[in-house]
Design an enzyme around this catalytic site. Structure first.
Site, PDB file in Angstrom:
ATOM      1  N   PHE A 126     -10.885  -4.308  -1.218  1.00  0.00           N
ATOM      2  CA  PHE A 126     -10.051  -4.197  -2.311  1.00  0.00           C
ATOM      3  C   PHE A 126     -10.354  -4.115  -3.655  1.00  0.00           C
ATOM      4  CE2 PHE A 126      -7.896  -5.991   1.600  1.00  0.00           C
ATOM      5  CZ  PHE A 126      -6.809  -5.231   1.767  1.00  0.00           C
ATOM      6  N   GLY A 127      -9.749  -3.271  -4.493  1.00  0.00           N
ATOM      7  CA  GLY A 127     -10.115  -3.423  -5.939  1.00  0.00           C
ATOM      8  C   GLY A 127      -8.877  -3.166  -6.866  1.00  0.00           C
ATOM      9  N   HIS A 139      -3.827   7.504   2.518  1.00  0.00           N
ATOM     10  CA  HIS A 139      -4.065   6.163   2.060  1.00  0.00           C
ATOM     11  C   HIS A 139      -5.077   5.373   2.933  1.00  0.00           C
ATOM     12  CE1 HIS A 139      -3.673   2.243   0.006  1.00  0.00           C
ATOM     13  NE2 HIS A 139      -3.682   1.802   1.145  1.00  0.00           N
ATOM     14  N   ASN A 157      -9.835   0.014  -1.451  1.00  0.00           N
ATOM     15  CA  ASN A 157      -8.367  -0.026  -1.454  1.00  0.00           C
ATOM     16  C   ASN A 157      -7.566  -0.686  -2.574  1.00  0.00           C
ATOM     17  OD1 ASN A 157      -5.667  -0.563  -0.548  1.00  0.00           O
ATOM     18  ND2 ASN A 157      -6.070  -1.071   1.563  1.00  0.00           N
ATOM     19  N   GLY A 192      -6.190   2.476   4.281  1.00  0.00           N
ATOM     20  CA  GLY A 192      -6.144   1.142   4.657  1.00  0.00           C
ATOM     21  C   GLY A 192      -7.431   0.497   4.815  1.00  0.00           C
ATOM     22  N   GLY A 193      -8.118   1.070   5.400  1.00  0.00           N
ATOM     23  CA  GLY A 193      -9.561   0.743   5.901  1.00  0.00           C
ATOM     24  C   GLY A 193     -10.223   1.790   6.602  1.00  0.00           C
ATOM     25  N   LEU A 229      -3.144  -9.700   8.875  1.00  0.00           N
ATOM     26  CA  LEU A 229      -3.151  -8.604   9.476  1.00  0.00           C
ATOM     27  C   LEU A 229      -3.199  -8.576  10.828  1.00  0.00           C
ATOM     28  CD1 LEU A 229      -4.876  -6.180   6.789  1.00  0.00           C
ATOM     29  CD2 LEU A 229      -2.838  -6.695   6.650  1.00  0.00           C
ATOM     30  N   CYS A 252       0.634  -1.252  -0.051  1.00  0.00           N
ATOM     31  CA  CYS A 252       0.121   0.060   0.024  1.00  0.00           C
ATOM     32  C   CYS A 252       0.875   1.286   0.031  1.00  0.00           C
ATOM     33  CB  CYS A 252      -1.010   0.031   1.316  1.00  0.00           C
ATOM     34  SG  CYS A 252      -2.392  -1.335   0.998  1.00  0.00           S
ATOM     35  N   ALA A 306     -11.323   1.880   9.862  1.00  0.00           N
ATOM     36  CA  ALA A 306     -10.399   2.024  11.149  1.00  0.00           C
ATOM     37  C   ALA A 306      -9.510   2.713  11.327  1.00  0.00           C
ATOM     38  CB  ALA A 306     -10.512   0.482  11.718  1.00  0.00           C
TER      39      ALA A 306
END
Length: 359
Positions: A188-189, A279, A312, A281-282, A239, A137, A284
């Site tokens: 994710f994409g 960025h 993401n 990441g999510g 993760l 990422c 959260a």
């Protein structure tokens, strides 16, 4: 008229007196292109692909050869399309590109996608190429840091930075024992992005961001927090639950060091005086940063919008966010924030960041 051409012409119509001037010798972003345009998730995986490679839907099958066969071609095609859009917005001949930085965590072969992309774009045979593989990422910001160094140390250079990712390597067939796989599919994409970076813009160029300084940091003892492994079945990630907390505990000091690089001429900058490109990441991670840094509502809106629109998309995502930031700052004109921070986090745990100026 294409979106890229229309945006470039609009930028060039702006009187020089209404825009900030880039510092001499500092790298600037001269153009940006991408391959995604609507609210959905993008993936090169399709029904046709699964018909051609039915083994991808079989749990435990050794399919790394098949996955790479799909991914190697797909990432170059996406990078090609993003690069064409970027070069069109830039408005100069493709022969003027002196360097290529190619970023991907989704292919693996020799020669790499950088060579195939160079050939498809018709870059000069002497173009200087760099590949950045499997950074995850934060790869896009690493590429930006490298492009800044090249642009500032090679007078007249113009760097094409491309990022391209597909989640095919990590695709797993549905399994009731792994309901959390659905979270990854939703988060994710796939996609690609491209930028042109150079110092001392010419009259025909329209810089919109100055890359004032860049910084990288890793957190000792956190190598296992983001763990990615390539096997016969593809790539798998684990993760740790404390990933958002690890980032929160260290992000404030990192941001303040970057802001300090603005120098005394910028006055006493506070974090809420900045525009932000983080960025996502999510959700959260964005929520945690907003709370930890005491950011005003809306400061991370461009990151949230990019996450909603594209998911993401690994190394690409920071540039999707920068595109949104460009639009927002354009609406504000000279009344908008002058200084901003770009941040990305990835395996290591590695922090990548840059301090930028709106032009």
């Amino acid at each position: 008229m294409s979106l890229a051409t229309g945006r470039a012409e609009k930028q060039k119509e702006i009187a020089p007196s209404t825009r900030r001037v880039a510092n001499q010798g500092k790298a600037t972003v001269l153009a940006l292109g991408k391959t995604t345009t609507v609210k959905t998730r993008y993936t090169v995986m399709s029904r046709e692909t699964l018909h051609k490679y039915p083994e991808l839907a079989t749990e435990g099958s050794p399919t790394i050869k098949q996955r790479l066969e799909i991914a190697n071609e797909a990432v170059v095609q996406m990078a090609y399309e993003a690069s064409l859009a970027c070069i069109k917005e830039w408005g100069r001949p493709v022969e003027d590109i002196t360097h290529l930085i190619y970023v991907s965590s989704s292919e693996f072969r020799l020669p790499g996608g950088d060579l195939y992309l160079s050939a498809q774009l018709g870059l000069r045979h002497e173009v200087q190429r760099v590949m950045l593989y499997f950074l995850g990422c934060y790869g896009g910001v690493t590429g930006l840091r490298l492009a800044k160094d090249i642009a500032e140390n090679n007078r007249g250079s113009r760097v094409l930075l491309t990022t391209s990712e597909t989640m095919v390597l990590g695709f797993r067939p549905p399994n009731k024992a792994r309901p959390y796989d659905l979270v990854g599919a939703a988060l994710f994409g796939d996609g690609a992005a491209a930028l042109i970076i150079g110092a001392d813009p010419t009259e025909s160029e329209s810089p919109f961001i100055e890359l004032h300084c860049a910084m990288q940091k890793f957190l000792p003892g956190t190598q296992g927090v983001i763990d990615g492994r390539l096997s016969e079945e593809g790539i798998s990630f684990k993760l740790a639950r404390d990933l958002p907390q690890r980032i929160e505990d260290n992000v404030e000091d990192f941001c303040k060091k970057l802001v300090a690089e603005a120098g005394s001429g910028s006055g006493s900058l506070e974090l809420n005086d900045l525009f932000w490109a983080v960025h996502p990441g999510g959700p959260a991670i964005l929520n945690g940063l907003e709370t930890k840094l005491k950011l005003k509502p809306g400061k991370l809106e461009c990151s949230r919008q990019a996450l909603m629109d594209y998911g993401n998309a690994s190394s690409n995502t920071i540039f999707y966010i920068m595109d949104k930031v460009r639009d927002e700052l354009g609406k504000k004109g000279r009344g908008g924030e002058e200084w901003g921070l770009g941040l990305a986090f990835g395996p290591g745990i590695t922090f990548e960041g840059f301090l930028m100026r709106s032009l």
